[in-house]
Design an enzyme around this catalytic site. Structure first.
Site, PDB file in Angstrom:
ATOM      1  N   PRO A  10      41.988  38.509  41.528  1.00  0.00           N
ATOM      2  CA  PRO A  10      40.854  38.779  40.647  1.00  0.00           C
ATOM      3  C   PRO A  10      40.986  38.205  39.231  1.00  0.00           C
ATOM      4  O   PRO A  10      42.076  38.176  38.663  1.00  0.00           O
ATOM      5  CB  PRO A  10      40.805  40.313  40.595  1.00  0.00           C
ATOM      6  CG  PRO A  10      42.119  40.778  41.097  1.00  0.00           C
ATOM      7  CD  PRO A  10      42.621  39.729  42.034  1.00  0.00           C
ATOM      8  N   ASN A  11      39.850  37.759  38.762  1.00  0.00           N
ATOM      9  CA  ASN A  11      39.663  37.254  37.388  1.00  0.00           C
ATOM     10  C   ASN A  11      40.260  35.865  37.157  1.00  0.00           C
ATOM     11  O   ASN A  11      40.052  35.283  36.091  1.00  0.00           O
ATOM     12  CB  ASN A  11      40.203  38.257  36.347  1.00  0.00           C
ATOM     13  CG  ASN A  11      39.555  39.619  36.490  1.00  0.00           C
ATOM     14  OD1 ASN A  11      38.328  39.694  36.538  1.00  0.00           O
ATOM     15  ND2 ASN A  11      40.327  40.676  36.601  1.00  0.00           N
ATOM     16  N   ARG A  18      39.120  32.671  30.088  1.00  0.00           N
ATOM     17  CA  ARG A  18      39.738  34.000  30.038  1.00  0.00           C
ATOM     18  C   ARG A  18      41.034  33.957  29.221  1.00  0.00           C
ATOM     19  O   ARG A  18      41.990  33.280  29.613  1.00  0.00           O
ATOM     20  CB  ARG A  18      40.073  34.451  31.458  1.00  0.00           C
ATOM     21  CG  ARG A  18      40.802  35.768  31.526  1.00  0.00           C
ATOM     22  CD  ARG A  18      41.341  36.041  32.928  1.00  0.00           C
ATOM     23  NE  ARG A  18      42.053  37.293  32.943  1.00  0.00           N
ATOM     24  CZ  ARG A  18      42.917  37.644  33.893  1.00  0.00           C
ATOM     25  NH1 ARG A  18      43.159  36.823  34.907  1.00  0.00           N
ATOM     26  NH2 ARG A  18      43.539  38.791  33.839  1.00  0.00           N
ATOM     27  N   TYR A  23      46.599  32.483  29.088  1.00  0.00           N
ATOM     28  CA  TYR A  23      46.554  31.732  30.345  1.00  0.00           C
ATOM     29  C   TYR A  23      46.306  30.237  30.174  1.00  0.00           C
ATOM     30  O   TYR A  23      46.292  29.497  31.157  1.00  0.00           O
ATOM     31  CB  TYR A  23      45.482  32.329  31.273  1.00  0.00           C
ATOM     32  CG  TYR A  23      45.752  33.778  31.626  1.00  0.00           C
ATOM     33  CD1 TYR A  23      46.853  34.128  32.405  1.00  0.00           C
ATOM     34  CD2 TYR A  23      44.928  34.803  31.161  1.00  0.00           C
ATOM     35  CE1 TYR A  23      47.125  35.454  32.716  1.00  0.00           C
ATOM     36  CE2 TYR A  23      45.189  36.137  31.471  1.00  0.00           C
ATOM     37  CZ  TYR A  23      46.291  36.447  32.250  1.00  0.00           C
ATOM     38  OH  TYR A  23      46.564  37.764  32.559  1.00  0.00           O
ATOM     39  N   ASN A  71      49.086  34.089  43.729  1.00  0.00           N
ATOM     40  CA  ASN A  71      48.982  34.786  42.441  1.00  0.00           C
ATOM     41  C   ASN A  71      48.092  36.007  42.679  1.00  0.00           C
ATOM     42  O   ASN A  71      46.862  35.881  42.697  1.00  0.00           O
ATOM     43  CB  ASN A  71      48.394  33.888  41.350  1.00  0.00           C
ATOM     44  CG  ASN A  71      48.442  34.574  39.984  1.00  0.00           C
ATOM     45  OD1 ASN A  71      48.582  35.796  39.895  1.00  0.00           O
ATOM     46  ND2 ASN A  71      48.316  33.797  38.922  1.00  0.00           N
ATOM     47  N   ALA A  74      45.922  41.056  39.007  1.00  0.00           N
ATOM     48  CA  ALA A  74      46.147  42.492  38.743  1.00  0.00           C
ATOM     49  C   ALA A  74      46.555  43.268  39.994  1.00  0.00           C
ATOM     50  O   ALA A  74      47.214  44.311  39.886  1.00  0.00           O
ATOM     51  CB  ALA A  74      44.904  43.105  38.115  1.00  0.00           C
ATOM     52  N   GLU A  98      55.408  34.253  45.157  1.00  0.00           N
ATOM     53  CA  GLU A  98      54.551  34.960  44.190  1.00  0.00           C
ATOM     54  C   GLU A  98      54.623  34.188  42.873  1.00  0.00           C
ATOM     55  O   GLU A  98      55.728  33.892  42.388  1.00  0.00           O
ATOM     56  CB  GLU A  98      55.076  36.393  44.007  1.00  0.00           C
ATOM     57  CG  GLU A  98      54.303  37.185  42.949  1.00  0.00           C
ATOM     58  CD  GLU A  98      54.939  38.566  42.689  1.00  0.00           C
ATOM     59  OE1 GLU A  98      55.736  39.049  43.525  1.00  0.00           O
ATOM     60  OE2 GLU A  98      54.639  39.133  41.625  1.00  0.00           O
ATOM     61  N   HIS A 100      52.998  33.673  38.755  1.00  0.00           N
ATOM     62  CA  HIS A 100      52.200  34.161  37.634  1.00  0.00           C
ATOM     63  C   HIS A 100      52.178  33.090  36.557  1.00  0.00           C
ATOM     64  O   HIS A 100      53.215  32.451  36.296  1.00  0.00           O
ATOM     65  CB  HIS A 100      52.772  35.461  37.064  1.00  0.00           C
ATOM     66  CG  HIS A 100      52.795  36.554  38.080  1.00  0.00           C
ATOM     67  ND1 HIS A 100      51.671  37.270  38.408  1.00  0.00           N
ATOM     68  CD2 HIS A 100      53.789  37.013  38.876  1.00  0.00           C
ATOM     69  CE1 HIS A 100      51.978  38.144  39.362  1.00  0.00           C
ATOM     70  NE2 HIS A 100      53.262  38.009  39.669  1.00  0.00           N
ATOM     71  N   ARG A 107      54.853  41.339  28.738  1.00  0.00           N
ATOM     72  CA  ARG A 107      53.540  41.857  28.353  1.00  0.00           C
ATOM     73  C   ARG A 107      53.518  43.395  28.467  1.00  0.00           C
ATOM     74  O   ARG A 107      54.558  44.025  28.369  1.00  0.00           O
ATOM     75  CB  ARG A 107      52.477  41.177  29.221  1.00  0.00           C
ATOM     76  CG  ARG A 107      52.493  39.644  29.042  1.00  0.00           C
ATOM     77  CD  ARG A 107      51.455  38.963  29.901  1.00  0.00           C
ATOM     78  NE  ARG A 107      50.106  39.396  29.524  1.00  0.00           N
ATOM     79  CZ  ARG A 107      49.037  39.184  30.308  1.00  0.00           C
ATOM     80  NH1 ARG A 107      49.169  38.543  31.457  1.00  0.00           N
ATOM     81  NH2 ARG A 107      47.844  39.602  29.923  1.00  0.00           N
TER      82      ARG A 107
HETATM   83  C1  DQA Z   1      48.759  37.186  36.170  1.00  0.00           C
HETATM   84  C2  DQA Z   1      49.427  38.364  35.450  1.00  0.00           C
HETATM   85  C3  DQA Z   1      48.752  39.679  35.823  1.00  0.00           C
HETATM   86  O1  DQA Z   1      49.353  40.752  35.125  1.00  0.00           O
HETATM   87  C4  DQA Z   1      47.283  39.642  35.443  1.00  0.00           C
HETATM   88  O2  DQA Z   1      46.632  40.814  35.868  1.00  0.00           O
HETATM   89  C5  DQA Z   1      46.568  38.427  35.931  1.00  0.00           C
HETATM   90  C6  DQA Z   1      47.265  37.145  35.917  1.00  0.00           C
HETATM   91  C7  DQA Z   1      49.333  35.827  35.713  1.00  0.00           C
HETATM   92  O3  DQA Z   1      49.108  34.850  36.422  1.00  0.00           O
HETATM   93  O4  DQA Z   1      49.968  35.737  34.659  1.00  0.00           O
HETATM   94  O5  DQA Z   1      45.394  38.469  36.255  1.00  0.00           O
HETATM   95  O6  DQA Z   1      48.997  37.315  37.563  1.00  0.00           O
END
Ligand code: DQA
Length: 144
Positions: A10-11, A18, A23, A71, A74, A98, A100, A107
């Site tokens: 998501p997002n 964003r 990011y 990825n 959240a 995995e 990020h 964070r």
């Molecule tokens: C994320 C880190 C997560 O905490 C966050 O909710 C994201 C992006 C990252 O790629 O840094 O949406 O996965």
């Protein structure tokens, strides 16, 4: 040719606009082009805000024998359903990396927990889009 599923939660469809301070300014399309340019393996990059859809893509990886770069965004921090689906991938003997973009450990505290990491093959975090590139290099090495 092996296709690597590059799955985004998501997002992450909003990358580019964003929180660019966290990011970066690259979009998901920029990421797709970068990964495709790194050659050899076919890339199937997808993004969804829907947990069920993400889980169904992990089933697809199992059924097609595809390595996964994930990825979970959240969902990383609380989705046991996604974790159980990710475990199906690695239990099937497939790679699941995995990734990020940011370093969640640097964070907010809620980001310090990943319910996915224990069932992933490994984790790469904190290198911007290079986290995906490193994961792809690793998949290439492991596939020989
Ligand atoms: C994320 C880190 C997560 O905490 C966050 O909710 C994201 C992006 C990252 O790629 O840094 O949406 O996965």
């Amino acid at each position: 040719m092996t296709t690597v599923l590059v799955l985004n939660g998501p997002n992450l469809g909003r990358l580019g606009s964003r929180e660019p301070d966290v990011y970066g300014s690259g979009t998901l399309d920029d990421l797709r082009l970068q990964l495709e340019a790194s050659g050899d393996l076919a890339i199937d990059l997808r993004q969804t805000n829907d947990e069920a859809e993400l889980i169904s893509w992990l089933y697809e990886a199992v059924d097609t024998g595809s390595p996964v770069i994930l990825n979970p965004a959240a969902f990383t921090h609380y989705s046991y359903a996604l974790r159980d689906a990710a475990a199906l991938v690695t239990k099937a003997g497939l790679l699941l990396v995995e990734v990020h973009i940011s370093n969640p450990h640097a964070r907010e505290e809620f980001r310090h927990t990943s319910v996915i990491s224990a069932v992933a093959t490994g984790v790469i975090a904190g290198f911007g889009f290079d986290s995906y590139w490193l994961a792809l290099e690793l998949v290439k090495r492991r596939l020989g």
